[in-house]
Design an enzyme around this catalytic site. Structure first.
Site: not given
Length: 456
Positions: A436, A262, A32, A113, A178
């Site tokens: 209900h 995007g 990571e 990295h 979104y």
């Protein structure tokens, strides 16, 4: 080989895959370069929905008079909202680290990295590691808008906008997907003036028009300015902050600009070419139904494959790939039932094909629709905005797809998803006894809008 498996990226597929593989006795390295937990924990679902909850609390308080409850004044402390968000993010980060620690000495976390040196060999933090298999889960990042002049200005992406501790006077959101919709409504409810500029004719323009219409009506009702079918030509600095020139000649002023246009894959500096890993034209990793890349022994999962960019899809990727790596190949990545939800208010959720897609693909289909406000529970709680849609195959009566716009749509959509996964017909909705008054009664009611299920 140094180890059995290398996993690059600690997202929603990478972490559980590395942990389960290590617990199964395989020597595993998890790499990571940034924060543990990937996009969802640090920049996506967790922080965004935490702040959305604060915005909804403010909105409910301001509008409580409709229920006979009067709130004299409502003030949003944005600094406190951000602090709460950061605390919850830290909680999940710590949870990820604890989960990795619990996997035992078969799992090693390497921070740095990673770059491929060759197939199944990487270099990271000054070390080289080789493995029998390598799994790539490096995710995506916000795309840079192609707008003249914007790069020289202090524009915001979804990460930086959540660090603001002073409310923008006017937030201009580029993009009506979104991410743009969630942030637009959130900041409007915090008290900012908000304008959304969307190139397409509708917000959430992959949805059917009537689904988008339902959300647009709510946004306009809350005072969000919608500029649909509009394209930004140029951005420049102005006295009020940033000025955006549209192609139709209009000028839009904002104190802050959020770009939500995007995502792009994090494959630029991964060294895929040295490993023989083929990318598509947009930089996503090409994989087959078993997550195999064009390099033998190298797999890719999650958003970087260019499929549906959802946390739950990435998590499901790890389940499928774990079995494949263990020599138990069953189902593949295709043909899954994948629900989704946009956490606006009302929420927008869907599964399967929508009406537009069914028509485009030439599928035989029947459509039922019903206003969300026809549900008794919606009337009682004064949460009537929205629509329900159900699409079935006329011959088999199986559900092809469904959409829900309304309160708790993200929960309700799972009823349809479960029936689709089980291969059940829509008649199951008609025959089940619903409690209900529950919002779920509306799912039965929309099914009964189909003539074949209508009460005679």
């Amino acid at each position: 080989m140094d180890v059995d498996l290398i996993v690059i990226g600690s997202g929603q597929a990478g972490v559980p895959l590395a942990v389960r593989t290590a617990k199964a006795g395989q020597r595993t390295i998890l790499v990571e370069r940034s924060r543990l937990g990937g996009t969802c924990t640090n920049y996506g679902c967790t922080p965004t929905k935490t702040m959305v909850a604060s915005g909804r609390a403010a909105h409910v308080a301001r509008t409580a008079a409709r229920l006979g409850v009067k709130a004299e004044s409502v003030r949003v402390d944005l600094r406190a909202v951000v602090a709460r968000k950061e605390a919850i993010v830290r909680r999940w980060q710590e949870g990820v680290r604890e989960r990795l620690s619990g996997a035992g000495d078969r799992l090693r976390l390497v921070e740095g990295h990673a770059r491929f040196v060759s197939a199944r060999e990487i270099e990271v933090a000054g070390e080289r590691h080789r493995a029998g298999s390598v799994v790539i889960d490096v995710g995506v990042r916000p795309a840079v808008p192609d707008v003249e002049g914007l790069a020289a200005l202090p524009w915001l992406d979804n990460r930086r906008v959540m660090d603001l501790t002073e409310l923008p006077r006017r937030l201009v959101v580029l993009g009506g997907g979104y991410i743009g919709c969630e942030f637009a409504q959130m900041f409007r409810r915090f008290g900012a003036e908000v304008t959304v500029i969307q190139r397409g004719p509708h917000l959430l323009d992959r949805e059917d028009a009537d689904v988008s219409d339902a959300l647009e009506a709510v946004f306009r009702g809350e005072g969000i300015e919608l500029l649909l079918g509009a394209k930004v030509r140029r951005a420049s600095k102005s006295e009020k902050g940033i000025s955006l020139a549209l192609e139709d000649g209009r000028e839009v002023e904002g104190s802050h600009v959020l770009a939500a246009v995007g995502r792009r894959p994090n494959t630029d500096d991964l060294g895929c070419d040295r490993a023989g890993i083929e990318l598509d034209a947009r930089g996503y990793i090409r994989v087959d139904d078993q997550y195999r890349t064009t390099a033998q022994g190298v797999f890719a999962v999650g958003d970087v494959t260019g499929g549906p960019q959802f946390t739950h899809t990435a998590w499901d990727d790890h389940r499928i790939l774990f079995d494949i790596l263990a020599g138990r190949p069953g189902r593949g990545r295709s043909g899954r039932v994948i629900p989704y939800s946009v956490f606006t208010d009302p929420q927008v959720a869907g599964v399967g094909v929508n009406e537009r897609e069914a028509k485009a693909r030439g599928l035989a289909h029947e459509v039922a629709r019903m206003p969300f406000g026809f549900i008794a529970r919606a009337i009682e709680t004064d949460e009537t905005a929205g629509i329900l849609k159900l699409i079935i195959d006329p011959s088999s009566e199986r559900i092809l797809g469904a959409n829900v716009v309304g309160t708790e749509a993200g929960e309700l959509i799972h009823v349809f998803a479960t029936l689709m996964q089980a291969g059940a017909t829509a008649r199951a909705l008609v025959d089940v006894e619903m409690a209900h008054p529950a919002f779920a009664e509306g799912l039965q009611s929309v099914a009964m809008q189909l003539p074949r299920y209508a009460l005679k």
